[in-house]
Design a protein around this motif. Structure first.
Motif, short mmCIF file in Angstrom:
data_model
loop_
_atom_site.label_atom_id
_atom_site.label_comp_id
_atom_site.label_asym_id
_atom_site.label_seq_id
_atom_site.Cartn_x
_atom_site.Cartn_y
_atom_site.Cartn_z
N LEU A 118 38.32 -33.66 -54.82
CA LEU A 118 37.14 -33.96 -55.64
C LEU A 118 37.38 -35.20 -56.49
O LEU A 118 36.49 -36.04 -56.65
N ARG A 177 33.06 -27.53 -48.61
CA ARG A 177 34.24 -27.11 -49.36
C ARG A 177 35.39 -28.09 -49.13
O ARG A 177 35.82 -28.30 -47.98
N THR A 217 35.94 -22.53 -55.97
CA THR A 217 34.87 -21.56 -56.23
C THR A 217 35.38 -20.13 -56.15
O THR A 217 36.41 -19.86 -55.52
N ALA A 260 26.31 -27.70 -49.23
CA ALA A 260 27.55 -27.85 -49.99
C ALA A 260 28.71 -27.70 -49.01
O ALA A 260 28.71 -26.81 -48.16
N VAL A 319 32.53 -29.04 -53.11
CA VAL A 319 32.99 -28.08 -54.11
C VAL A 319 34.45 -27.72 -53.85
O VAL A 319 34.97 -27.87 -52.73
N ARG A 343 26.62 -31.62 -51.87
CA ARG A 343 27.60 -31.18 -52.84
C ARG A 343 28.95 -30.97 -52.14
O ARG A 343 29.00 -30.47 -51.01
N SER A 377 34.45 -26.30 -59.23
CA SER A 377 33.95 -27.62 -59.61
C SER A 377 33.19 -28.24 -58.46
O SER A 377 33.32 -27.83 -57.30
N VAL A 378 32.41 -29.29 -58.78
CA VAL A 378 31.56 -29.93 -57.78
C VAL A 378 31.46 -31.43 -58.03
O VAL A 378 31.52 -31.87 -59.18
N LEU A 431 30.87 -25.91 -61.94
CA LEU A 431 29.74 -25.15 -61.40
C LEU A 431 29.42 -23.99 -62.34
O LEU A 431 30.25 -23.62 -63.18
N ASP A 484 28.57 -34.14 -56.97
CA ASP A 484 27.23 -34.24 -56.40
C ASP A 484 26.99 -35.66 -55.90
O ASP A 484 27.10 -36.63 -56.66
#
Length: 374
Positions: free
Chosen positions: A99, A92, A138, A90, A135, A133, A120-121, A113, A123
């Protein structure tokens, strides 16, 4: 960009070679966030994790989160599963707007997430099918008390008077996740995918001796944060006969923490794969270990930090060129020690050579074998 000369590779690029960055990437990720694994025994994974220097930040019957002392996300997320498997990295994003840009460009969705992570993510999957991923937002785990670097009396000055040096034989306190190394049968496509979608840039290219005209076979790749220095590599990619995890690396305070932590791991019965030494590309002092599930993990300290202005270096790939000093690279580290891993790689070689949908052909096999014996 700064001219690449005598910094971390033999030389810079020749005319027409890969520039090491995308002209107009979709986004530029800020850092690596965490790695995800599947393992059948969370208790065993947690025991090794603590001996390696992690702190448990979350645990239930199905999931284990292991963190370092720096503020941020966990370094490793382990999900309970029937087998052992690397589930993917993943990264950042700089913020949630990235995103949305990434989702628009790829046709993916922005999803929340779990509450254990927050944020949020998006994929995605790289060309080899590995889940990736990205993200944002977080939960920020607070910083913990960190293992201190030792005060040293060096040739340039004295920093310790009327005091002794007694680093404790204890787990090397992991500060953070530094990088992950992946092998790909479609190295060039995969490299370009990461540069294009995540805005990563290459610090160093390696090529098989006698095959430079065919292009690089390994790249050490960093985040592009403009004038802010970042790790020499956050991701490294190498060509090989299978798509797989190679190793991941975690920063510790200094050489004493790394060495004393290694002594502790030996006392606990764990297996050193290779070390202690200092790399060439990246300059890290390193120490490699096998966890109980066979995954290769690295303690490192004193890594090179580059800003975005430095162009890629180019050098031949050799086993002896992996380190400035230290013991020779072991068969275990190179993946050629007798055992399940080397047998699996042998089967992968036979499969790759029969397939036309990858970059690993007979000439590349010859180059790889030359690396292992160089």
């Amino acid at each position: 960009m700064a001219v690449h000369s005598d910094l971390h590779s033999e030389r810079g690029a020749l005319r027409g070679e890969h520039p090491g960055r995308a002209a107009n990437p979709v986004i530029k990720v800020h850092d690596i966030a965490w790695l995800e694994f599947s393992k059948p025994d969370l208790d065993r994974a947690e025991v090794f994790g603590r001996a390696f220097g992690f702190v448990t930040s979350y645990r239930d019957g199905r999931e284990l989160h292991l963190r370092g002392t720096q503020a941020g996300a966990p370094c490793v997320i382990i999900r309970k599963g029937r087998g052992t498997r690397f589930l993917g990295p993943a990264f950042r994003a700089a913020d949630a707007r990235d995103l949305l840009r990434l989702a628009d460009a790829t046709g993916a969705r922005v999803r929340p997430l779990p509450e254990t992570l927050g944020g949020s993510v998006v994929d995605l999957a790289d060309p080899g099918g590995l889940p990736v991923r990205v993200v944002a937002g977080t939960e920020e785990l607070p910083a913990l008390a960190a293992q201190s670097a030792q005060r040293l009396n060096l040739a340039g000055g004295i920093d310790r008077i009327n005091g002794t040096q007694r680093p404790p034989r204890e787990p090397a306190g992991v500060r953070r996740l530094g990088h992950v190394v992946l092998q790909s049968t479609a190295y060039r496509r995969t490299l370009d995918w990461y540069l294009r979608h995540l805005g990563l840039i290459v610090s160093d290219f390696l090529y098989y001796e006698g095959q430079r005209e065919r292009g690089p076979t390994m790249s050490f790749i960093r985040c592009d944060r403009g004038p802010t220095p970042t790790d020499h590599h956050t991701l490294a990619l190498t060509l090989g006969p299978s798509d797989r995890y190679v190793h991941s690396a975690y920063e510790v305070a200094d050489l004493d923490a790394l060495a004393a932590g290694g002594a502790y791991l030996l006392d606990e019965g764990y297996k050193r794969s290779w070390g202690i030494g200092r790399h060439i590309q990246g300059s890290q002092i390193f120490d490699y270990w096998r966890d109980p599930d066979g995954f290769l993990v690295e303690h490192f300290t004193d890594s090179d930090m580059f800003d975005s202005g430095l162009e890629p270096g180019w050098a031949p790939m050799t086993a002896s060129g992996l380190a400035q000093w230290g013991p020779p690279a072991t068969k275990d580290f190179l993946g050629i020690a007798p055992g399940r891993e080397s047998l699996a790689e042998l089967r992968s070689i036979l499969t790759a050579l029969r397939s036309h949908d990858n970059e690993f052909d007979l000439d590349r096999l010859r180059g790889l074998l030359k690396v292992a014996t160089s």
